[in-house]
Structure formats: C-alpha cells, structure tokens
Design an enzyme around this catalytic site. Structure first.
Site, short mmCIF file in Angstrom:
data_model
loop_
_atom_site.label_atom_id
_atom_site.label_comp_id
_atom_site.label_asym_id
_atom_site.label_seq_id
_atom_site.Cartn_x
_atom_site.Cartn_y
_atom_site.Cartn_z
N CYS A 27 48.60 45.72 30.71
CA CYS A 27 50.04 46.61 30.69
C CYS A 27 51.23 46.11 29.62
O CYS A 27 50.51 44.82 29.30
CB CYS A 27 50.73 47.09 31.80
N VAL A 75 28.73 44.65 18.00
CA VAL A 75 29.40 44.42 17.13
C VAL A 75 28.29 43.38 16.36
O VAL A 75 28.33 42.46 16.74
CB VAL A 75 30.60 44.64 16.78
N SER A 101 34.24 40.78 30.17
CA SER A 101 33.04 40.07 28.97
C SER A 101 33.28 38.37 29.90
O SER A 101 33.12 38.53 30.85
CB SER A 101 34.42 39.58 27.90
N GLY A 102 32.53 37.82 28.51
CA GLY A 102 31.86 36.59 29.05
C GLY A 102 33.04 35.23 28.60
O GLY A 102 32.73 33.99 29.23
N SER A 113 46.91 52.59 32.83
CA SER A 113 47.01 53.46 34.70
C SER A 113 45.10 52.78 34.66
O SER A 113 44.17 53.35 33.95
CB SER A 113 47.36 54.84 34.96
N ILE A 114 44.87 51.94 36.32
CA ILE A 114 43.44 51.69 36.18
C ILE A 114 43.68 51.56 38.22
O ILE A 114 42.46 51.74 37.80
CB ILE A 114 43.38 49.95 35.73
N ILE A 115 44.30 51.13 38.70
CA ILE A 115 44.53 51.36 39.98
C ILE A 115 45.68 51.82 40.61
O ILE A 115 46.38 51.65 39.88
CB ILE A 115 43.99 50.05 40.42
N ARG A 136 52.74 51.93 30.86
CA ARG A 136 51.48 51.06 32.29
C ARG A 136 50.25 51.64 31.42
O ARG A 136 50.16 52.65 30.48
CB ARG A 136 51.55 52.24 33.32
N ASN A 185 51.26 42.47 34.79
CA ASN A 185 51.03 43.03 34.27
C ASN A 185 48.83 42.23 33.93
O ASN A 185 49.40 40.82 34.89
CB ASN A 185 51.13 42.21 32.44
#
EC number: 6.3.5.4
Length: 614
Positions: free
Chosen positions: A2, A287, A360-361, A52-54, A50, A75
């Site tokens: 966010c 990519v 991601s790594g 929204s994820i959880i 926001r 955030n």
C-alpha cells in the site's frame, strides 16, 4: 502492499492542510488502487491507499483501536501475525478482525515501543498514539518497505514515496550536492539521504518518534550482525533447508493468488521449487531482451519445465526500453542508475495482469555470499605476502598504465586495502573523475565517509563477510530493495522476498567463509543444500541477474538518443556536458566499456527533467 501519507501538525490541523494532504495521497494511488481511507483529528492526518491482499473485508486503513486511542497506517506484511494474535489472546485481548493492523496496535498497547521487536515481516508503520499525543514510525530491519519523512515549521510528514511531498510544495526541489556526489560513486543515494534536500528516508531497523512540544527523535531498535561459527555441514544444511521452507510457507500466506519470478539462477529456482510444494499450479514470470547473451528466457523455460510449472515470459526491445524509461524513473522517486530496473518494471507489469503477489529472490546474494566480486579476496590473496613498501611502489606504477590495459585494475586492487577500495557492488566514478566533470565538486567528500563507519563495525571478520556487511547496509537497501518496491508498486503488485526474513538471517549470519565462498563457486552451502532437488544446470550456474544490453545499445540504437539528451544541457549547473559526450563517443569506438558511467549520468538527467524542471 500500500501507500500512505501522514502529517503530525505543530498546531491545529486546518482545512487547507487537509486538502493538500488529500492531493498528496492521490499521488500514491498506484500503490493501492483498491481502496482509499482517511483519518484526521485536530493534530494528525493519516491517509491510506490500499492493495487488498489479507482480510479483504476487514483490513481497511487507517485502522482505529481501543476507543480511538490508537490509529495506524501500515505498508507491508507481518508473517507471524497469526501466532502473535494467539499469544495476545492468552494475555486477555480480544479481536474483531483477522487483519494484521489490529494485531500491530494490540502489540503496541501491550508492549509500547517494544512492539516492533516482535514483528516478523516487511513493513513501514506509522502509529498515532492519541492517548499520549505521540507519533511513532518504524521500518523493517532490512529496509524492504520505504518510509520517507520531512520536517518543517508546520510539522512532520511521513510517506511511502517522496514524490508525494512535492505535490503541494511541502519541500523545495533543490538537489543535495553531497547526495549527487554519492550517487555518482554508488549509482544510488545511500540512505538516510535522498537526492533532494530536506527529504530523508528512515533507515532500516529504526524508529522515529515525535511528541507534542518535543523534538523529533530517531533510535535504532534492531541491527543486523554476522557472527560466524563452525558447525558440521549436514547440521548447517538442515538449518538452511528448514528455515527457507518455513519462510517461503509464511510468505505464501495470502487471500489472493501468489506467483514467483523465475530467472535462470539458483535463488529464484529455490523459491519457486519450495513454493510449488505449497501450490503445484503456481505461475512464474520471466523477462529477456532481443540481444544474444542478454536473455534468461530460455534458461527459465528449461527450469520451469523441469519443475513442471507454468512460465509466462516477455521480451523487451530497445524501443520498449526507451519509451518506458521516463515512467520507470518517475516511479523510482530517486535516481537509481541500475539498468536492471527496466526489465524489472516490465516483468512486474506483466505479472500484475495475472496476480497481486509475487515471490522474488532478493537478498540471497547478500546473506549467503552470492556476488562474483566476493571471490576478489581469494584472487588477491597473493598480495598479502608483499611488503607494504613494495605494494606502494606497484600501485604508483600502475597509475602510469593506460586505462583498459589488462592487469592495471588487478594491481591497483591488490595494493589497496579492502576498506579503501570496496564501496559495494557498484563503483561508478572515481574521485578524480568527479573532480574533472562536476562543476560543484566537493574536495573532501569521499564515498568512504559512508563505508568507513560500516567497516569499523566488522573489522574483526573475514573480508568476504565485511563485503557482505557493506552491501547489506548500502547496496541492498539503496538499490536492490528500492527498485523492487517502486517497480512493483508502479503496477500495484506486491513483491515478497523470503530470503530477507529475520529467521533466515539468523541462520545465514552464522555461516563461515568456507560455507559461502570457495575458488569454484559462490553461495556454496546454499547450493549444496538444494542440490538434490534442483536441476543440476541451475545448481552450478553463475549469477546473471537481469542482464541488460545497454553496452551494445549505447553504441547503436541508443547512441543518438543519448547524445541528444546530454546536449539538452538541463543539468548544466552540475555537469560538464562535453565530458559526457566525449565519454559516449569513446564508448562507441569500443575500446573501453563506459556504459555504466554513461547510464549513471543519463539517469540523473532524466530524473532532473521530471522532478526539478527548472
């Protein structure tokens, strides 16, 4: 993921200030397009966008708690919020939502300022403690999520992106000359500074506190420290496997689909392999470029096939690259001359069409010893047997060797102590070069002013661990994590980084030099831990890391564009354009690769055109 803007006023908050803050909040909509929320009283404004994820229904922000005594904008993600909730319930607290924000404020009520030490995750948090008339802001110990701030006669502002502070002339847009000098050395501005005067970024593991009628205070609540210890290899491998499995599982928690980025390297492959155990249908994204040797698509497809996961990939042309470059730099906020920012922008754009969250790594190289430059102490070990007087003579003699001649750099590095030569993964312009083309050159301002205090904290450790420590405290937060946050948020996408977890660091911090580096490979023990379940080609593959063909393009497709950009002379106050044009032409002739130096200047010019505009 966010975006927020907050303001703690030194006086009563008037309607004009609220209107300005609404404008500033709207500039962060790309970080959170799903919902906007505002809280304000006579002292404080909290604005939130926001993603929204959880707890999609009840995770609205700003969130108010305990009869409006406490308010929060947050955030990030807290991966142990379920465990924290359970422990707080045992203490007698009750909860009305499943959201992380309610857990954070309950922790704050219970532990006061010590609350942050219980959090496992990535975060920037601002809490308005109305009961005690106190504003608290904290940032996670790695610096995964940003928190910019500025203070003036009106009060203190905190925000997720510094560009929001320029929306209503809260700060001036004057370049900080010291920051410019550092940028030309590192290819980014080391924290806590930014390229603009009066805008700062709260450093990782720090807390900002402002109380009514008191000065702003910043304190450190957490530090990352290496403490190598010898253990049996099997015991060490078991610890690495267990903590990474646990971290990936925690990072997969979401009420929306999660995917992964997949390159041809070991880091993203480990993350994908572990994530697939949790979600066999996980999508992966890659990519590449239309230039031979600068695309990981074939390698990623091969890896995806062996792991039996779907791979979605895109190819970027030089035309795509140059068209989107202004947007990339706009979203970066500060100039970062890392060419890999551009492919990251495009892969985030593609991923956002399918999911809201990607693993991601990032961080694996800094924690487990993955950069090729970490081999340098081994390759230069020969010089440790040479007396200092002779090394001094050799170094003096090497200065007479023309640039680009084989052996010159090897001698110079071998005869220079680590703390004097190592700035991190990127070392762009030397002091001598800056003195030549910078019009406001500051003679006694060297990049060692940034690195020397860091070296002093790890002076007793081996050279590779010292280099890791420098990179964690400069390169990781100033480049790697900054570009990951801004490029993902440009497309309303959340990047999660399982390697950068406090529990993973506890294990990685105890690795010895031989656990990390030998003459044949980097990240030795990490590779050995997962050797049996990853494609063998991945286990032995050298790091590539989003290779970008700017070296080729600046000789051909981007040559005229680069020359025209420099000739616009928008940064005439700072840089001698004739020197840069000469550099571009010398690069085109092909004798020496000046692409990273050129790209550093071009990035600054474009940033200046976007944000300064004078």
């Amino acid at each position: 993921m966010c975006g927020f803007i907050t303001f703690f006023s030194n006086s009563s908050l008037d309607d004009n200030s609220k209107d300005k803050l609404e404008v500033m909040l709207n500039s962060l909509k790309h970080r959170g397009p799903d919902e906007k929320g505002v809280y304000h009283d006579d002292k404080v404004f909290l604005g939130f966008c926001r993603l929204s994820i959880i707890d999609l229904e009840n995770g609205k922000q700003p969130f108010s708690y305990d009869y409006n005594n406490y308010h929060i904008v947050f955030n990030g993600e807290i991966y142990n919020h379920v465990e924290l909730r359970e422990s707080l319930i045992k203490e007698g607290y009750t909860f009305s939502t499943k959201s992380e924000v309610e857990v954070i404020l309950t922790l704050y009520k219970h532990y006061d300022e010590e609350f942050v030490k219980h959090l496992r995750g990535m975060f920037s948090i601002v809490i308005w403690d109305k009961l005690n008339q106190r504003l608290i802001a904290v940032r996670d110990q790695f610096g995964i999520k940003p928190l910019f701030y500025t203070e003036n006669e009106n009060g203190i502002y905190c925000t997720s992106e510094s560009k929001s502070l320029l929306q209503s002339n809260i700060v001036n847009n004057k370049v900080d000359l010291h920051s410019l000098h550092d940028y030309l050395s590192f290819q980014f501005v080391p924290e806590p500074k930014t390229m603009l005067e009066n805008i700062h970024i709260l450093e990782p593991g720090c807390m900002l506190k402002k109380e009514s009628n008191s000065d702003l205070k910043i304190s450190r609540y957490a530090s990352l420290r290496f403490s190598p210890e010898v253990k049996k290899i099997d015991e060490r491998k078991s610890s690495i496997r267990k903590v990474l499995e646990d971290s990936v599982e925690a990072h997969m928690i979401s009420d929306v689909p999660v995917a992964t980025f997949l390159s041809g390297g070991i880091d993203s492959t480990i993350i994908t392999a572990l994530a697939k155990k949790i979600n066999p249908k996980i999508k992966t994204f890659t990519v590449g470029f239309e230039v031979n040797g600068y695309s990981e698509i074939d390698l990623a497809q091969e890896t995806a096939s062996e792991l039996n996961v779907e791979n979605i990939n895109i190819t970027v042309s030089s035309e795509d690259f140059i068209k989107e470059l202004p947007n990339v730099i706009f979203h970066m906020d500060n100039p970062i001359a890392d060419p890999s920012t551009i492919p990251l922008y495009f892969v985030c754009q593609e991923a956002s069409k399918h999911v809201k969250v990607v693993l991601s790594g990032e961080g694996s190289d800094e924690l487990f010893g993955g950069y090729g430059i970490y081999h340098e102490p081994l390759s230069l070990n020969f010089f440790s047997y040479i007396p200092n007087a002779i090394k001094k003579s050799l170094k003096l003699g090497s200065s007479l060797i023309p640039e680009g001649v084989k052996g010159k750099s090897f001698i110079e590095r071998g005869c220079t102590p680590l703390e004097e030569r190592y700035l991190g993964n990127a070392k762009i312009f030397s002091q001598k070069e800056k003195a030549y083309f910078l019009k406001n050159y500051i003679k006694n301002f060297s990049p060692q002013l940034i690195t020397q205090p860091l070296f002093s904290k790890v002076s007793g450790l081996d050279p590779v661990t010292q280099m890791q420590y420098i990179d964690i405290n400069t390169w990781l937060k100033g480049d790697i994590l900054a570009k990951a946050d801004r490029m993902s948020m440009a497309h309303s996408l959340e990047i999660r980084v399982p390697f950068l977890d406090k529990e993973v660091f506890k294990v990685a911090s105890k690795l010895t030099l031989s656990d990390k580096i030998n003459r044949n490979t980097t990240k030795y023990l990490l590779r050995e831990t997962f050797r049996d379940e990853l494609p063998q080609s991945v286990v032995t593959r050298k790091k590539l890391g989003y290779p970008v063909p700017i070296r080729h393009w600046l000789k051909d497709e981007l040559y005229e564009w680069a020359i025209d950009l420099v000739k616009e002379d928008v940064v005439y106050k700072y840089i001698d354009k004739e020197y840069i044009i000469k550099l571009i032409n010398q690069h085109r002739k092909g004798k020496i690769d000046y692409s990273r130096k050129i790209w550093t200047i071009l990035t600054f010019i474009i940033w200046y055109k976007i944000f300064i505009k004078d």
